[in-house]
Enzyme design. Structure first.
Site, PDB file in Angstrom:
ATOM      1  CD  GLU A   1      30.810  45.979  38.379  1.00 38.43           C
ATOM      2  OE1 GLU A   1      31.104  44.940  38.432  1.00 38.43           O
ATOM      3  OE2 GLU A   1      30.935  47.312  38.265  1.00 38.43           O
TER       4      GLU A   1
ATOM      5  N   GLY B   1      35.972  43.333  44.385  1.00 40.58           N
ATOM      6  CA  GLY B   1      36.921  43.416  44.933  1.00 40.58           C
ATOM      7  C   GLY B   1      37.318  42.610  46.670  1.00 40.58           C
TER       8      GLY B   1
ATOM      9  CB  SER C   1      34.181  38.799  44.255  1.00 35.53           C
ATOM     10  OG  SER C   1      35.301  40.146  44.454  1.00 35.53           O
TER      11      SER C   1
ATOM     12  CG  HIS D   1      33.240  51.078  37.798  1.00 36.58           C
ATOM     13  ND1 HIS D   1      33.644  51.151  39.490  1.00 36.58           N
ATOM     14  CD2 HIS D   1      33.036  49.675  37.392  1.00 36.58           C
ATOM     15  CE1 HIS D   1      34.081  49.323  39.490  1.00 36.58           C
ATOM     16  NE2 HIS D   1      33.616  49.180  38.257  1.00 36.58           N
TER      17      HIS D   1
ATOM     18  CG  ASN E   1      37.122  47.548  34.526  1.00 32.64           C
ATOM     19  OD1 ASN E   1      37.520  48.497  34.402  1.00 32.64           O
ATOM     20  ND2 ASN E   1      35.804  47.901  35.575  1.00 32.64           N
ATOM     21  CD1 TRP E   2      41.324  44.303  31.531  1.00 29.43           C
ATOM     22  CD2 TRP E   2      43.289  45.264  30.453  1.00 29.43           C
ATOM     23  NE1 TRP E   2      41.838  43.083  30.598  1.00 29.43           N
ATOM     24  CE2 TRP E   2      42.777  44.555  29.821  1.00 29.43           C
ATOM     25  CE3 TRP E   2      43.848  45.673  29.733  1.00 29.43           C
ATOM     26  CZ2 TRP E   2      43.436  43.469  28.453  1.00 29.43           C
ATOM     27  CZ3 TRP E   2      45.013  45.428  28.811  1.00 29.43           C
ATOM     28  CH2 TRP E   2      44.787  44.175  28.372  1.00 29.43           C
ATOM     29  CE  LYS E   3      37.767  47.479  39.177  1.00 25.57           C
ATOM     30  NZ  LYS E   3      37.524  47.203  40.387  1.00 25.57           N
TER      31      LYS E   3
ATOM     32  N   GLY F   1      36.550  42.674  37.515  1.00 22.40           N
ATOM     33  CA  GLY F   1      37.758  43.598  37.302  1.00 22.40           C
ATOM     34  C   GLY F   1      38.885  42.166  37.549  1.00 22.40           C
ATOM     35  N   GLY F   2      39.768  42.523  39.085  1.00 26.31           N
ATOM     36  CA  GLY F   2      40.492  41.157  39.203  1.00 26.31           C
ATOM     37  C   GLY F   2      40.920  40.169  38.290  1.00 26.31           C
TER      38      GLY F   2
ATOM     39  CD  GLU G   1      36.782  49.938  41.334  1.00 30.11           C
ATOM     40  OE1 GLU G   1      37.108  50.872  40.372  1.00 30.11           O
ATOM     41  OE2 GLU G   1      37.039  49.510  41.862  1.00 30.11           O
TER      42      GLU G   1
HETATM   43  P1  PGA Z   1      36.170  42.606  40.889  1.00 28.27           P
HETATM   44  O1  PGA Z   1      35.538  44.547  40.041  1.00 28.27           O
HETATM   45  O2  PGA Z   1      35.748  41.817  39.826  1.00 28.27           O
HETATM   46  O3  PGA Z   1      37.974  43.127  40.282  1.00 28.27           O
HETATM   47  O4  PGA Z   1      35.804  42.064  42.068  1.00 28.27           O
HETATM   48  C1  PGA Z   1      34.080  44.665  39.428  1.00 28.27           C
HETATM   49  C2  PGA Z   1      33.952  45.452  39.054  1.00 28.27           C
HETATM   50  O5  PGA Z   1      34.313  46.442  39.719  1.00 28.27           O
HETATM   51  O6  PGA Z   1      33.921  45.662  37.115  1.00 28.27           O
END
Ligand code: PGA
Length: 261
Positions: free
Chosen positions: A169, A175, A215, A99, A11-13, A236-237, A101
């Site tokens: 999640e 993150g 993470s 998600h 997930n590149w956000k 994500g990251g 966010e």
């Molecule tokens: P993260 O994000 O791997 O940076 O913790 C995961 C996500 O939000 O899908």
């Protein structure tokens, strides 16, 4: 419990900053995933404006494309929104819904329910994100996840579950560098499967992958698969670093090879 081909979703956000950088990231990933993974399904979810260009770089579908969100209406006066027919027309085969966010920006359970319906009606795979904001000592996080799942899956038919993926999640792990322990991830996977079995049937529940996100990195991926027993990751990251993302894909490939479906 049925084994699934692990799904490894990047997930590149809202990254990277430009189309040129997005193409470079994708090409780096593609070149490192040298052979078509046989036991794993890699997926990336770029920002909307980059999807169709990235699609041109992925003609063989060795890496599938997902969208980070969708709007449930299919066409019309909805400024700023993107529909499922639009996403499908640029090669998207999976859509992330709910998600944390987006929930934090006000997306409601009702909207998530409608998004799920729109994606499933379009015969496309939906990745539904659930997870508690904090882990209290009384286990209230189970009821948080249960309420989110009940709302999202309202009206979903058992026959459509094969196109449903659940991503657990925990918000506190996203993150932050903190990960749920593999045991906690496993416990939540069992809980989600029990909810699905009670609501549908064991057989239908077995078709649903339960991913872990929060993470995930190249150091914790193996344990989350082996001990956590999750069916893949939402990342994500670490998905923005081509070599780390591909390292995780390779870890899942090794795992799945030695634990065939
Ligand atoms: P993260 O994000 O791997 O940076 O913790 C995961 C996500 O939000 O899908």
């Amino acid at each position: 419990m049925k084994k699934h081909t692990p799904l490894i979703v990047g997930n590149w956000k809202m990254n990277p900053a430009t189309l040129a950088k997005a193409k470079k990231l994708f090409i780096d990933i593609r070149n490192k995933v040298q052979h078509r993974p046989q036991y794993t399904k890699p997926v990336v979810a770029p920002p909307f404006p980059f999807i169709s260009e990235i699609e041109r770089l992925a003609p063989s579908r060795r890496i599938e494309l997902a969208a980070q969100d969708v709007f449930f209406e299919s066409i019309g006066a909805h400024t700023g929104e993107v529909s499922i027919p639009m996403l499908k027309s640029v090669g998207v085969s999976m859509v992330i819904v709910g998600h944390s966010e987006r929930r934090a920006r006000g997306e409601s359970d009702e909207e998530i329910y409608r998004d799920v319906q729109a994606v499933l009606n379009a015969k496309t795979t939906v990745i539904i994100c659930v997870g508690e904001k904090e882990r209290d000592a009384h286990g209230n996080y189970f009821s948080v996840v249960e309420a989110q799942l009940r709302a999202a899956l309202r009206d979903v038919a058992a026959k459509d579950l094969k196109r449903v993926v659940i991503a657990y999640e925990p918000v506190w792990a996203i993150g932050t560098g903190k990960t749920a322990s593999a045991e906690d991830a496993h416990e939540m996977k069992l809980f989600i499967q029990k909810l699905l079995t009670d609501r549908f049937s064991r057989r239908a529940a077995d078709t649903v992958r339960v991913l872990y996100g929060g993470s995930v990195n190249k150091r914790n991926a193996a344990e989350l698969l082996h001990v956590g027993g999750v069916d893949g990751f939402l990342i994500g990251g670490a998905s923005l670093r081509a070599s780390e993302f591909v390292h995780i894909i390779n870890t899942a490939e090794e795992y799945a090879k030695s634990h065939p479906a």
